[in-house]
Design a protein around this motif. Structure first.
Motif, short mmCIF file in Angstrom:
data_model
loop_
_atom_site.label_atom_id
_atom_site.label_comp_id
_atom_site.label_asym_id
_atom_site.label_seq_id
_atom_site.Cartn_x
_atom_site.Cartn_y
_atom_site.Cartn_z
N UNK A 346 0.80 -1.22 0.00
CA UNK A 346 0.00 0.00 0.00
C UNK A 346 0.83 1.27 0.00
N UNK A 347 2.14 1.17 0.30
CA UNK A 347 2.95 2.37 0.46
C UNK A 347 3.68 2.76 -0.83
N UNK A 348 3.24 2.25 -1.97
CA UNK A 348 3.91 2.62 -3.22
C UNK A 348 3.61 4.07 -3.60
N UNK A 349 2.50 4.63 -3.11
CA UNK A 349 2.17 6.01 -3.45
C UNK A 349 1.73 6.85 -2.25
N UNK A 350 1.80 6.29 -1.05
CA UNK A 350 1.55 7.02 0.19
C UNK A 350 2.46 6.46 1.27
N UNK A 351 2.91 7.31 2.17
CA UNK A 351 3.67 6.81 3.31
C UNK A 351 2.73 6.08 4.26
N UNK A 352 3.30 5.27 5.14
CA UNK A 352 2.50 4.52 6.09
C UNK A 352 1.64 5.44 6.95
N UNK A 353 2.16 6.64 7.27
CA UNK A 353 1.43 7.58 8.11
C UNK A 353 0.29 8.27 7.35
N UNK A 354 0.37 8.29 6.03
CA UNK A 354 -0.62 9.01 5.22
C UNK A 354 -1.66 8.10 4.58
N UNK A 355 -1.59 6.79 4.82
CA UNK A 355 -2.48 5.86 4.13
C UNK A 355 -3.95 6.25 4.28
N UNK A 356 -4.64 6.27 3.15
CA UNK A 356 -6.07 6.52 3.15
C UNK A 356 -6.49 7.96 3.26
N UNK A 357 -5.55 8.89 3.15
CA UNK A 357 -5.89 10.30 3.35
C UNK A 357 -6.22 11.03 2.05
N UNK A 358 -5.95 10.42 0.90
CA UNK A 358 -6.24 11.09 -0.37
C UNK A 358 -6.61 10.06 -1.42
N UNK A 359 -7.17 10.54 -2.52
CA UNK A 359 -7.49 9.67 -3.64
C UNK A 359 -6.21 9.37 -4.42
N UNK A 360 -5.83 8.10 -4.48
CA UNK A 360 -4.63 7.69 -5.20
C UNK A 360 -5.03 7.09 -6.55
N UNK A 361 -4.33 7.51 -7.59
CA UNK A 361 -4.61 7.01 -8.93
C UNK A 361 -3.35 6.43 -9.54
#
Length: 388
Positions: A346-361
Motif C-alpha cells: 500500500x505504500x507505493x504512493x503514500x507513506x504509512x502515516x498518510x495511508x487513506x488520506x487522499x485519492x490515489x490514482x
C-alpha cells in the motif's frame, strides 16, 4: 496434490451502493483504518475504498484488507460476469442492463466474511457495542471450533465476528480425517435461541479497546452446490488442505467443509464452503462479495500458479497490475470468482502515516483526475456509447 504455495487469504472485495456509508460502518463502528482510496484497475469510474487492521503488541499482524467497489446506479444491475476482464468491465459499466443492483447470495457466491477477535468476552463486547448503535446482531453461537456473532453491513452483506478458541483440533487428532457430526445443541432446532439472543456484555462499550479490537480475518465462507466437487477443486487443483468436514449448523442436511491455506491453520488462513445441493444460483451486486484473493509470495509464484492452473484446464484471466499488487482471476466449479495475488503493497504512493488520506490514482489515470473526482462526487448514472 500441489505443494502448498498459497500463503493465506489476502483480500476480500465487496460491492456497495455508497462508500461513505461503508466508511462510517468500518471506521466508526468497527474501528478499522482506511488504508487506501482509489479506483478500480479495470475502469476508473468505479471508486474503491480499502480497510486494514491495526497492529497489536506481541501479536503477528497479517496483511488482510477488505475492499469495497461502489456500484451506485439505482436501477441498473451490476454486470453478471463481474469485473474480471478489461473489455467486459468497461462495456458493463458504460451500458449496464436495467434491473436490481442488489446482489443475492447463492450457489457460486460468497456467503460471509468472518473477522477475528481473540476471546468470547470480546465477542460479547462487540455485540453490546453494535446493538447499542442500532445494528441487529445474532448470536453468540457455539460453532464447535469457535464462537461467533453475525451482523450485516449497510448494504446487507453478512459479517461474522469469530473467536480463536477452541480451534479446529479438539475433536480429531488428524484434521480432515473424517466427517465430524456437530453436537445437537449447536444445530438449528437444538439451540436455545432466546437464551442466545439475551446474552450480551453488561456495560456499554462506547470505544473499541485493544482487548476486543478486530485482529484480521478469521475465515471466508462461500456456497457450493456440490461439496465433493468443490473439495476436489480446492484440494487437488488449487492446492489447499482439507481440515474439517462437518454439518452446516443452520440448514438441516447441509455440510460445512473447511480448507487451510497454510500449515499453521491460523485465523485468516481458512476458506470454508457450505454444501447446499440444488441451492439457487447467486447474483453479483451490492451487499455481496465480488471475489476473494489468496496470496502467493511474489510475481514469479503468481506466474507459476497461473500456468499450473491453466494446464489443469482452469480458465484464468490475464495477470493485472493493480498498482498495489498483481493478480489473476479464476472461478471455482460453481462460478464463484476467486483470485491469486501477490502481497499487497500500500505504500507505493503514500507513506504509512498518510495511508487513506487522499485519492490515489495509477499513473495512467492521472490525466483524468478531474473527471474521476467529479464522477466520484456527483455519481452520475451511466451513459451508453452511441451506436454506429
Amino acid at each position: 496434490m500441489n505443494e502448498m504455495i498459497i500463503r493465506g487469504v489476502n483480500n476480500q472485495v465487496f460491492v456497495a451502493a455508497n462508500l461513505g456509508r461503508i466508511e462510517h460502518f468500518y471506521s466508526t463502528l468497527l474501528g478499522l483504518p482506511v488504508v487506501k482510496r482509489t479506483v478500480h484497475h479495470l475502469d476508473p469510474r468505479l471508486p474503491v475504498i480499502t480497510f486494514g487492521f491495526h497492529a497489536f503488541k506481541g501479536e503477528e499482524k497479517r496483511g488482510h484488507t477488505i475492499s469495497y467497489i461502489e456500484w451506485n446506479p439505482i436501477f441498473y444491475m451490476m454486470p453478471d460476469v463481474g469485473f474480471v476482464d478489461q473489455k467486459a468491465a468497461v462495456a458493463g459499466v458504460t451500458s449496464p442492463r436495467v434491473g436490481d443492483p442488489k446482489g443475492r447470495w447463492g450457489a457460486g457466491t460468497n456467503h460471509h466474511l468472518a473477522l477475528h477477535v481473540p476471546t468470547r468476552n470480546g465477542l460479547l463486547k462487540w455485540k453490546r457495542r453494535l446493538t447499542d448503535a442500532g445494528i441487529h446482531v445474532t448470536g453468540p453461537y457455539n460453532r464447535n471450533y469457535f464462537h461467533a456473532i453475525y451482523l450485516r453491513d449497510p448494504d446487507g452483506a453478512i459479517i461474522e465476528i469469530a473467536t480463536t478458541e477452541p480451534g479446529f483440533g479438539h475433536d480429531e487428532a488428524v484434521l480432515g480425517s473424517g466427517f465430524r457430526a456437530q453436537p445437537k445443541e449447536n444445530l438449528i432446532g437444538g439451540r436455545d435461541e432466546i437464551l442466545t439472543a439475551a446474552e450480551t456484555w453488561p456495560r456499554p462499550m462506547p470505544t473499541v479497546t485493544d482487548d476486543f479490537a478486530l485482529r484480521g480475518f478469521h475465515h471466508i465462507t462461500s456456497i457450493s452446490s456440490n461439496a465433493e466437487r468443490t473439495e476436489n477443486f480446492f484440494v487437488e487443483t488449487v492446492g489447499l488442505r482439507l481440515i474439517k468436514k462437518t454439518d452446516y449448523l443452520d440448514e438441516r442436511g447441509g455440510t460445512h467443509y473447511y480448507y487451510g491455506c497454510d500449515d499453521d491453520i491460523s485465523p485468516g488462513s481458512v476458506l470454508t464452503f457450505f454444501g447446499l445441493p440444488g441451492y439457487t444460483t447467486g447474483r453479483l451486486g451490492t451487499g455481496l462479495s465480488h471475489h476473494f484473493s489468496l496470496e502467493v509470495e511474489n510475481e514469479s509464484a503468481l506466474t507459476h500458479e497461473r500456468e499450473r492452473l491453466r494446464r489443469a484446464d482452469v480458465k484464468v484471466s490475464d495477470v493485472y497490475d493493480c498498482l498495489y499488487s498483481k493478480l489473476f482471476y479464476f472461478r471455482d466449479p460453481d462460478g464463484h470468482i476467486c483470485a491469486l495475488s501477490t502481497p499487497t503493497q500500500l505504500t507505493v504512493d503514500e507513506s504509512a502515516e498518510e495511508l487513506g488520506t487522499r485519492l490515489c490514482l495509477a499513473p495512467e489515470f492521472e490525466d483524468r483526475r478531474i473527471e474521476i473526482e467529479r464522477g466520484i462526487a456527483l455519481r452520475p448514472a451511466p451513459v451508453p456509447l452511441p451506436q454506429n
